[in-house]
Design a protein around this motif. Sequence first.
Motif, short mmCIF file in Angstrom:
data_model
loop_
_atom_site.label_atom_id
_atom_site.label_comp_id
_atom_site.label_asym_id
_atom_site.label_seq_id
_atom_site.Cartn_x
_atom_site.Cartn_y
_atom_site.Cartn_z
N LEU A 71 44.67 30.83 23.09
CA LEU A 71 43.76 31.97 23.19
C LEU A 71 43.18 32.09 24.60
CD1 LEU A 71 41.91 31.60 19.77
CD2 LEU A 71 43.38 33.50 20.45
N ALA A 72 42.89 30.95 25.21
CA ALA A 72 42.36 30.98 26.58
C ALA A 72 43.39 31.55 27.54
CB ALA A 72 41.95 29.57 27.01
N LEU A 73 44.65 31.15 27.37
CA LEU A 73 45.72 31.68 28.23
C LEU A 73 45.91 33.17 27.99
CD1 LEU A 73 48.02 31.17 30.24
CD2 LEU A 73 49.48 30.59 28.31
N GLY A 74 45.93 33.58 26.71
CA GLY A 74 46.10 34.99 26.40
C GLY A 74 44.95 35.83 26.92
N GLU A 75 43.73 35.33 26.77
CA GLU A 75 42.56 36.08 27.24
C GLU A 75 42.62 36.27 28.76
OE1 GLU A 75 37.65 35.87 27.06
OE2 GLU A 75 38.87 34.30 26.13
N SER A 76 43.03 35.24 29.48
CA SER A 76 43.12 35.35 30.94
C SER A 76 44.19 36.37 31.34
CB SER A 76 43.44 33.98 31.54
OG SER A 76 42.43 33.05 31.25
N THR A 77 45.33 36.35 30.64
CA THR A 77 46.41 37.29 30.95
C THR A 77 45.97 38.72 30.72
OG1 THR A 77 48.03 35.61 30.29
CG2 THR A 77 48.80 37.88 30.46
N VAL A 78 45.30 38.96 29.58
CA VAL A 78 44.84 40.31 29.27
C VAL A 78 43.73 40.74 30.23
CG1 VAL A 78 43.76 41.75 27.50
CG2 VAL A 78 45.53 40.11 26.86
N ALA A 79 42.87 39.80 30.62
CA ALA A 79 41.79 40.13 31.55
C ALA A 79 42.34 40.61 32.89
CB ALA A 79 40.89 38.91 31.75
N VAL A 80 43.41 39.97 33.35
CA VAL A 80 44.04 40.40 34.60
C VAL A 80 44.58 41.82 34.46
CG1 VAL A 80 46.00 39.99 36.14
CG2 VAL A 80 44.58 38.08 35.42
N ALA A 81 45.26 42.10 33.33
CA ALA A 81 45.82 43.43 33.11
C ALA A 81 44.72 44.48 33.00
CB ALA A 81 46.66 43.42 31.83
N ARG A 82 43.60 44.13 32.34
CA ARG A 82 42.49 45.08 32.22
C ARG A 82 41.88 45.39 33.59
NH1 ARG A 82 37.59 44.16 32.89
NH2 ARG A 82 37.80 41.90 32.59
N GLN A 83 41.67 44.35 34.38
CA GLN A 83 41.08 44.56 35.70
C GLN A 83 42.00 45.42 36.56
OE1 GLN A 83 37.91 43.48 36.88
NE2 GLN A 83 38.54 45.04 38.36
N ALA A 84 43.30 45.16 36.48
CA ALA A 84 44.26 45.95 37.26
C ALA A 84 44.26 47.41 36.79
CB ALA A 84 45.65 45.36 37.14
N SER A 85 44.19 47.62 35.47
CA SER A 85 44.16 48.99 34.94
C SER A 85 42.92 49.74 35.41
CB SER A 85 44.20 48.96 33.42
OG SER A 85 45.38 48.34 32.95
N GLU A 86 41.79 49.05 35.44
CA GLU A 86 40.55 49.68 35.92
C GLU A 86 40.67 50.03 37.41
OE1 GLU A 86 37.51 46.90 34.96
OE2 GLU A 86 37.55 47.34 32.81
N THR A 87 41.30 49.12 38.17
CA THR A 87 41.48 49.40 39.60
C THR A 87 42.40 50.59 39.82
OG1 THR A 87 41.17 47.04 40.11
CG2 THR A 87 42.23 48.41 41.80
N VAL A 88 43.48 50.66 39.02
CA VAL A 88 44.40 51.79 39.12
C VAL A 88 43.68 53.09 38.77
CG1 VAL A 88 46.45 52.85 38.08
CG2 VAL A 88 46.49 50.44 38.72
N THR A 89 42.82 53.04 37.76
CA THR A 89 42.04 54.23 37.39
C THR A 89 41.19 54.70 38.56
OG1 THR A 89 41.97 53.51 35.08
CG2 THR A 89 40.36 55.16 35.76
N ASP A 90 40.54 53.77 39.24
CA ASP A 90 39.72 54.13 40.40
C ASP A 90 40.56 54.74 41.51
OD1 ASP A 90 37.52 53.15 39.06
OD2 ASP A 90 37.59 51.17 40.02
#
Length: 434
Positions: free
Chosen positions: A67-86
């Motif tokens: 779960l820790a590995l999955g959460e970190s992977t998804v967190a990276v994707a979320r942050q990148a998606s937010e950056t792309v939105t900006d």
Amino acid sequence: MSSILTNNGAMVALQTLKGINSGLATTQSEISTGKSVASAKDNAAVWAISKVMESDVKGFDGISGSLALGESTVAVARQASETVTDLLTDIKGKIVAAQEENVDRGKIQTDIVALTDQIKSVVGAAQFNGLNLIDGSSSGDMNVLSSLDRDASGNVNASKIQVSRQNLSVTTPVTAQNFATGDLGANAPDYLSGGGTTQSSTNDALTAAATAANGGGTETITVGQVAEGIGYEIVLDGLDIKTADGSTANGTRTFQYVASDSDGTADVTRNLLSQMNSFFSAATDGSYTAVLGANANEITITNNSGTDVDVGLRATSGGTAGSDVSTGGLGALANIDVTSDAGATGALSSIDALIEKATDSAAAFGSAEGRIQTQADFIADLSGSMKAGIGALVDANMEEASARLQALQTQQQLGIQALSIANQQPQNIMSLFR
């Protein structure tokens, strides 16, 4: 009756002392190990239950890591998606500025290209331990091990949290030189067909296969076969395309796709359909629609405009499979060109759809990240509860053991004294013979 052969008192004292010593040994074992059930011989049923629960706790420790590995992977994707939105929002600002005729659209286009390149960089770097959820390299969901569920029969099933990948890649459309090089001849309609003739040679002028009449006229196009390197081309002539001043002009649009070795008829159909829908939403007033037909390999085009639309088809061989606008979730960025009035107007129509896609991706990853975090907290609490349950089953009560040890030590001393007295009993018989 007294006997020198049988000492009943000594035998009773000896048996009592043996029982006391056995209890004392058990108590000392509990104190030294801290467990009332240290092995299967102490209590087979409780020991077996505790071992099963201990194995589950070990499993939950592994799940916590997953779960820790999955959460970190998804967190990276979320942050990148937010950056792309900006970044897309910044691009929209440039596109809005380009709507004015007295601005330097060339420089604005340069800024847009630079922002697009930055989006490519963000998408490419959005990986954790080599896994990238937004680059479009795979459409399969990422499964995060979340629990081990044991039923009443003892069967164990692994539960997983599915995280959907999002395609935010920016790709380059297929170019003419890798679209097609060979002539399929009479076999062309086997690959792409509609209501009329399908052209095959790249050297021949493309003729209309059918006409989608105005006022709700339709044309159904079928992808019949797929092979690697086969090029599929649909040309729509007579479209009403929006211009910068808000009016429309009659024009032509071509949609192309080259099949790879992994494509099927549904994949080719879906790619062509996606290109059409992206263009219709960005550059027309909604008079045209393209949807899947009765089968997954059919496209039905509907024309609700005031003019007829000619539909041209071509199938060729010898092409090289490559990227196209539909393969990248943000592929339409490659077509944004604000240096002309028509381009600036079309870009303004398409950028909102791209921002919405990036926003939806960030929201989806945020939801998944929250669920993974909640599950991680639950697994930690569950593991703690199971450890407490195991302790209640097998751990020794140290206060009780301490009190019992004191009592048994006293009983042991008394037992030794009683045995000593019983052993002296035969010697008393000697006084009878003096």
